[in-house]
Structure formats: C-alpha cells, structure tokens
Design a protein around this motif. Structure first.
Motif, PDB file in Angstrom:
ATOM      1  N   LEU A  11       0.825  -1.203   0.000  1.00 27.54           N
ATOM      2  CA  LEU A  11       0.000   0.000   0.000  1.00 27.54           C
ATOM      3  C   LEU A  11       0.859   1.253   0.000  1.00 27.54           C
ATOM      4  O   LEU A  11       0.512   2.244  -0.627  1.00 27.54           O
ATOM      5  CB  LEU A  11      -0.923  -0.011   1.224  1.00 27.54           C
ATOM      6  N   LEU A  12       1.990   1.190   0.728  1.00 26.73           N
ATOM      7  CA  LEU A  12       2.896   2.337   0.700  1.00 26.73           C
ATOM      8  C   LEU A  12       3.393   2.590  -0.715  1.00 26.73           C
ATOM      9  O   LEU A  12       3.437   3.717  -1.193  1.00 26.73           O
ATOM     10  CB  LEU A  12       4.076   2.114   1.655  1.00 26.73           C
ATOM     11  N   GLY A  13       3.780   1.531  -1.399  1.00 24.40           N
ATOM     12  CA  GLY A  13       4.244   1.676  -2.778  1.00 24.40           C
ATOM     13  C   GLY A  13       3.145   2.174  -3.692  1.00 24.40           C
ATOM     14  O   GLY A  13       3.364   3.010  -4.567  1.00 24.40           O
ATOM     15  N   LEU A  14       1.903   1.653  -3.473  1.00 20.51           N
ATOM     16  CA  LEU A  14       0.776   2.097  -4.288  1.00 20.51           C
ATOM     17  C   LEU A  14       0.510   3.572  -4.078  1.00 20.51           C
ATOM     18  O   LEU A  14       0.316   4.340  -5.019  1.00 20.51           O
ATOM     19  CB  LEU A  14      -0.467   1.279  -3.931  1.00 20.51           C
ATOM     20  N   ALA A  15       0.521   3.983  -2.806  1.00 21.13           N
ATOM     21  CA  ALA A  15       0.275   5.390  -2.513  1.00 21.13           C
ATOM     22  C   ALA A  15       1.346   6.272  -3.129  1.00 21.13           C
ATOM     23  O   ALA A  15       1.066   7.346  -3.655  1.00 21.13           O
ATOM     24  CB  ALA A  15       0.216   5.605  -1.002  1.00 21.13           C
ATOM     25  N   LEU A  16       2.606   5.811  -3.056  1.00 14.96           N
ATOM     26  CA  LEU A  16       3.699   6.583  -3.631  1.00 14.96           C
ATOM     27  C   LEU A  16       3.512   6.765  -5.129  1.00 14.96           C
ATOM     28  O   LEU A  16       3.719   7.847  -5.675  1.00 14.96           O
ATOM     29  CB  LEU A  16       5.027   5.887  -3.355  1.00 14.96           C
ATOM     30  N   SER A  17       3.059   5.714  -5.808  1.00 15.62           N
ATOM     31  CA  SER A  17       2.889   5.817  -7.259  1.00 15.62           C
ATOM     32  C   SER A  17       1.738   6.734  -7.626  1.00 15.62           C
ATOM     33  O   SER A  17       1.719   7.311  -8.711  1.00 15.62           O
ATOM     34  CB  SER A  17       2.640   4.421  -7.856  1.00 15.62           C
ATOM     35  N   GLY A 197      15.499   0.238   8.789  1.00 10.17           N
ATOM     36  CA  GLY A 197      16.147   0.303   7.478  1.00 10.17           C
ATOM     37  C   GLY A 197      15.376   1.098   6.445  1.00 10.17           C
ATOM     38  O   GLY A 197      14.841   2.178   6.715  1.00 10.17           O
ATOM     39  N   GLU A 198      15.292   0.539   5.223  1.00  8.35           N
ATOM     40  CA  GLU A 198      14.654   1.244   4.114  1.00  8.35           C
ATOM     41  C   GLU A 198      13.182   1.482   4.369  1.00  8.35           C
ATOM     42  O   GLU A 198      12.612   2.494   3.926  1.00  8.35           O
ATOM     43  CB  GLU A 198      14.855   0.456   2.817  1.00  8.35           C
ATOM     44  N   ALA A 199      12.533   0.549   5.052  1.00 10.66           N
ATOM     45  CA  ALA A 199      11.108   0.729   5.352  1.00 10.66           C
ATOM     46  C   ALA A 199      10.882   1.966   6.205  1.00 10.66           C
ATOM     47  O   ALA A 199       9.904   2.700   6.018  1.00 10.66           O
ATOM     48  CB  ALA A 199      10.561  -0.511   6.055  1.00 10.66           C
ATOM     49  N   GLU A 200      11.797   2.238   7.134  1.00 11.17           N
ATOM     50  CA  GLU A 200      11.659   3.433   7.965  1.00 11.17           C
ATOM     51  C   GLU A 200      11.914   4.698   7.142  1.00 11.17           C
ATOM     52  O   GLU A 200      11.250   5.734   7.342  1.00 11.17           O
ATOM     53  CB  GLU A 200      12.629   3.376   9.138  1.00 11.17           C
ATOM     54  N   ALA A 201      12.841   4.629   6.191  1.00 15.03           N
ATOM     55  CA  ALA A 201      13.090   5.781   5.315  1.00 15.03           C
ATOM     56  C   ALA A 201      11.851   6.099   4.497  1.00 15.03           C
ATOM     57  O   ALA A 201      11.493   7.273   4.304  1.00 15.03           O
ATOM     58  CB  ALA A 201      14.281   5.504   4.405  1.00 15.03           C
ATOM     59  N   VAL A 202      11.171   5.041   4.008  1.00 20.00           N
ATOM     60  CA  VAL A 202       9.939   5.243   3.253  1.00 20.00           C
ATOM     61  C   VAL A 202       8.868   5.865   4.156  1.00 20.00           C
ATOM     62  O   VAL A 202       8.149   6.793   3.759  1.00 20.00           O
ATOM     63  CB  VAL A 202       9.450   3.914   2.642  1.00 20.00           C
ATOM     64  N   ARG A 203       8.763   5.344   5.395  1.00 17.56           N
ATOM     65  CA  ARG A 203       7.765   5.884   6.318  1.00 17.56           C
ATOM     66  C   ARG A 203       8.018   7.363   6.600  1.00 17.56           C
ATOM     67  O   ARG A 203       7.079   8.182   6.599  1.00 17.56           O
ATOM     68  CB  ARG A 203       7.781   5.092   7.625  1.00 17.56           C
ATOM     69  N   GLN A 204       9.258   7.738   6.809  1.00 21.21           N
ATOM     70  CA  GLN A 204       9.588   9.133   7.072  1.00 21.21           C
ATOM     71  C   GLN A 204       9.266  10.010   5.862  1.00 21.21           C
ATOM     72  O   GLN A 204       8.788  11.144   6.006  1.00 21.21           O
ATOM     73  CB  GLN A 204      11.066   9.269   7.459  1.00 21.21           C
ATOM     74  N   ALA A 205       9.516   9.476   4.656  1.00 22.41           N
ATOM     75  CA  ALA A 205       9.193  10.231   3.442  1.00 22.41           C
ATOM     76  C   ALA A 205       7.700  10.492   3.369  1.00 22.41           C
ATOM     77  O   ALA A 205       7.258  11.602   3.013  1.00 22.41           O
ATOM     78  CB  ALA A 205       9.668   9.473   2.209  1.00 22.41           C
ATOM     79  N   PHE A 206       6.902   9.487   3.726  1.00 29.39           N
ATOM     80  CA  PHE A 206       5.458   9.667   3.679  1.00 29.39           C
ATOM     81  C   PHE A 206       4.955  10.594   4.777  1.00 29.39           C
ATOM     82  O   PHE A 206       3.984  11.326   4.579  1.00 29.39           O
ATOM     83  CB  PHE A 206       4.753   8.308   3.765  1.00 29.39           C
ATOM     84  N   LEU A 207       5.602  10.590   5.916  1.00 27.45           N
ATOM     85  CA  LEU A 207       5.226  11.540   6.954  1.00 27.45           C
ATOM     86  C   LEU A 207       5.483  12.963   6.490  1.00 27.45           C
ATOM     87  O   LEU A 207       4.694  13.879   6.751  1.00 27.45           O
ATOM     88  CB  LEU A 207       5.999  11.237   8.246  1.00 27.45           C
ATOM     89  N   ARG A 208       6.604  13.166   5.780  1.00 26.73           N
ATOM     90  CA  ARG A 208       6.889  14.496   5.238  1.00 26.73           C
ATOM     91  C   ARG A 208       5.885  14.853   4.156  1.00 26.73           C
ATOM     92  O   ARG A 208       5.439  15.997   4.046  1.00 26.73           O
ATOM     93  CB  ARG A 208       8.322  14.552   4.721  1.00 26.73           C
ATOM     94  N   LEU A 209       5.530  13.864   3.328  1.00 27.96           N
ATOM     95  CA  LEU A 209       4.519  14.096   2.302  1.00 27.96           C
ATOM     96  C   LEU A 209       3.197  14.509   2.940  1.00 27.96           C
ATOM     97  O   LEU A 209       2.541  15.462   2.500  1.00 27.96           O
ATOM     98  CB  LEU A 209       4.323  12.824   1.471  1.00 27.96           C
TER      99      LEU A 209
END
Length: 385
Positions: A11-17, A197-209
């Motif tokens: 879902l994170l990837g879907l939302a990002l796209s 790791g990378e999952a946390e980086a993605v989570r932080q990116a989405f929090l900023r988004l």
C-alpha cells in the motif's frame, strides 16, 4: 514478512505511485519579509517589436506593413517606445515604477530553435554543457532546500536539479493524496508504526509528504481577494497568490503562458495572449499589495527568443533572436535598455544587448542566493532591483 506486513508495504508503494509530485522535505512557512520569485515563461517566442513598440521608427512600419500596431493605438511610454494596447492594465504599474522592461535580451551565438533556445534559457548555459536547471541548482545547493513549485502539469528543466526536482501542481483543488476506504486506514496505521532500514526511510518520506499536503490544504482554504482572468494562466497566478497568502514555504514559483509562436495570423492571437498576460499580472500585483507583500515578490518574465523584424507572407513573424524580458514588483522601473536599432540587425533579427544570465543573477541576488555559485561565468547582475 507476513501477509499483513506485505499488504502494508504494498500500500505504501501504491500510494507513492499515485501521489502527486511534491517536495519530500517540509520547511517553516515563509514569513513576511521573505523574498519570493515568480518566473513567467512566455512559451513559443514572444514578438518584442509588437510588445514594446518602436512607434516613432518609420522602418518598423515599412518592414511590417500589415502587422505593425498603428501609432494612434500604441500606449506611449517615453516618446519613442510604447506598449501594445492589450497591455493597458500594466500601464499604471509602469507609471508607478513597478514595471521594468528589458529589450534585446539574449545570449551569444543565438539559436532560432525552440528546443535549443529553451534548453539554454532553462539551464542558463549557452554552451549547452549543463544538465540541470538554474533554479534546480539552487534547490540542490541548500542545506534546507529552497522550496520551489511549478504551476502546471510537468516540471520544467529550469526547476530540475541533480538531487531534487521541484513539484508540479496542476491546481490547488486537485492537489491531494487520494487513497480510498479501508486502504486509507491501513496506510495511516502503517505510518504510525516505526520500522527499520529502508522501510523506515519510506515511512519518514510519507510523513513528510503528509505534512506537506496539510500545508497545501491550508492554501485551499484561502480565497483570492481580486479577480483573475478565466484562463489557465490567470488561474495559476491565482493559486500562486493563495499559496503566498497561506504562507507556504515556497520561495520560487514558475508559471507558463503560450503559445507565442505566431507564424501566421499573428495580430489577433498576439493581442489575446498579451491581454491575458496583462490582466493576470495586474491582478496578481494588486493582490500582493493587499497582502502587504508587494515589496517581497518579484515577477520575472522571459521568452526563449523574439521574432524576426520583417513580417512573413502568412500574416505573422518567424523565429528571431533577441527578445524582451520584463520584471514586476520591487524593481527599478522603466525601459532598461536601448531602443532597437532596426538599421543594424543580426541576419534580420534584433541584436542582443543584455545577457539573460545577468538578469537571472539579479533575481538570485534578490532571493539572497549567491549568483556566482549558480551561474558560473555569467556577467555581473543586471541593475534590476
């Protein structure tokens, strides 16, 4: 990873796209007094001679027997040059010293190609060795990036850096993250749980988004104080004004108006475009004044080249070389350059007198950015502000 974790990651990837392009990092709102640059691109090659008209030169009328604007219709500025009548909304701003007109702007060894010339204007590199935009390099070089926003559908090269790309916003009303029903709940739940790791980086990116989207949401709640032309350009300027009023962190805005590629049937097309330009800019300046930001916001306009001096057989003009830039706001108003010499041309085109990079340098200095770090080898800043 179990099925639930896999679903959440997916879902994170879907939302990002599906998310609109947006700055991943947020910043404090730009307070009163912070300088803001609004770049206006007149796409297609605006005709300088029918915008800032040398109405006292007989040769202008001889070379353009059908296209020349009659002297009686020109909005005279200094007895020699005048504005196209469609630009009448800008005349009071010129008289108040808020409008600067810079004629015969260009670069050495000019190109008449839309693609080549626009590439040069966007990278600020006449040698075409740079692969990043002049404003994109500003975005790359900041510890806390200078927030930049393009009002349109595709980010231009000018706002593209090597490390960051400015966002494109088609409209404030449509600029939101759309995740439907139960997917939204799962997405929110996923954001609430720290990861590794990378999952946390993605989570932080989405929090900023998410934080950035909330800031844009504030701008959607702001109403314009003046009316704008019912044209995409006018509506883009209206959105810029709303974002400034909402004190979003954006320091550079970029909007476009076109097409000025008037090979045929120029008079009506050019008049319509100049009318939209003038009405939009006049409304925007009025709104900045009502907001108390007229000294903080600089509008800078350019086109990739001018048109040829002589009209063609299709009731239009073909690609030229040097053209007109303009600036609106806290500027040294007036005509900041020589009257065009129609007796001394460059292969039938106006000769360039001012290097566009010097005008860019003045805009960067207005923002508090060192021009030499962004425009290596460029001339000294033009005395614009």
């Amino acid at each position: 990873m179990d099925r639930r974790e896999f679903l959440k990651s997916g879902l994170l990837g879907l939302a990002l796209s599906q998310a609109p392009t947006l700055l991943w990092r947020t910043a404090a709102a730009a307070p009163l007094g912070e300088k803001i640059l609004v770049v206006v691109q007149l796409s297609g090659g605006n005709d300088q001679l029918n915008t800032l008209i040398p109405h006292r030169q007989e040769l202008y009328y001889r070379l353009r027997p059908r296209l020349a604007v009659p002297t009686r219709e020109v909005l005279d500025l200094d007895g020699r040059l005048g504005l196209h009548p469609a630009l009448k909304p800008l005349a009071p701003l010129y008289e108040a010293g808020r409008l600067a007109l810079i004629p015969q702007v260009g670069y050495p060894n000019p190109s008449r190609s839309h693609f080549v010339s626009m590439d040069i204007w966007h990278t600020a590199d006449p040698e075409r060795r740079a692969h990043t935009g002049w404003l994109g390099r500003v975005l790359d070089g900041e510890q806390d990036p200078l927030c930049e926003t393009h009002l349109g559908t595709s980010t231009p090269l000018a706002l593209t850096g090597s490390q960051a790309v400015a966002p494109s916003v088609a409209s404030l009303e449509g600029f939101e993250l759309r995740i439907q029903g139960p997917l939204r709940s799962l997405w929110e739940e996923g954001l609430s749980r720290p990861r590794q790791g990378e999952a946390e980086a993605v989570r932080q990116a989405f929090l900023r988004l998410k934080a950035s989207l909330a800031q844009v949401g504030r701008a959607r709640g702001v109403k314009n104080r003046v009316g704008y032309p019912s044209h995409p350009f006018g509506q883009a300027l209206a959105d810029v004004a709303r974002m400034i009023a909402a004190e979003l962190p954006t320091r550079v805005f970029y909007v476009s108006l076109g097409s000025f590629d008037t090979h045929a049937d120029q008079p009506n097309r050019h008049e319509d475009l100049l009318g939209v330009l003038a009405q939009g800019l006049a409304a925007f300046h009025q709104e900045m004044r009502l907001l108390g930001r007229e000294r903080d916001v600089l509008v800078l306009g350019f086109s990739e080249f001018g048109r040829r001096v002589a009209e063609n057989a299709s009731y239009g003009t073909d690609h030229g070389k040097a053209g007109l830039m303009f600036a609106l706001g806290p500027v040294r108003g007036g005509i900041l350059g020589p009257e065009p010499n129609l007796e001394d041309l460059d292969e039938g085109d106006l000769k360039f007198q001012t290097d566009f990079r010097s005008v860019y340098a003045a805009a960067l200095r207005f923002l508090g950015v060192d021009p030499s770090a962004i425009l290596p080898g460029a001339p000294a800043p033009f005395p614009l502000v």
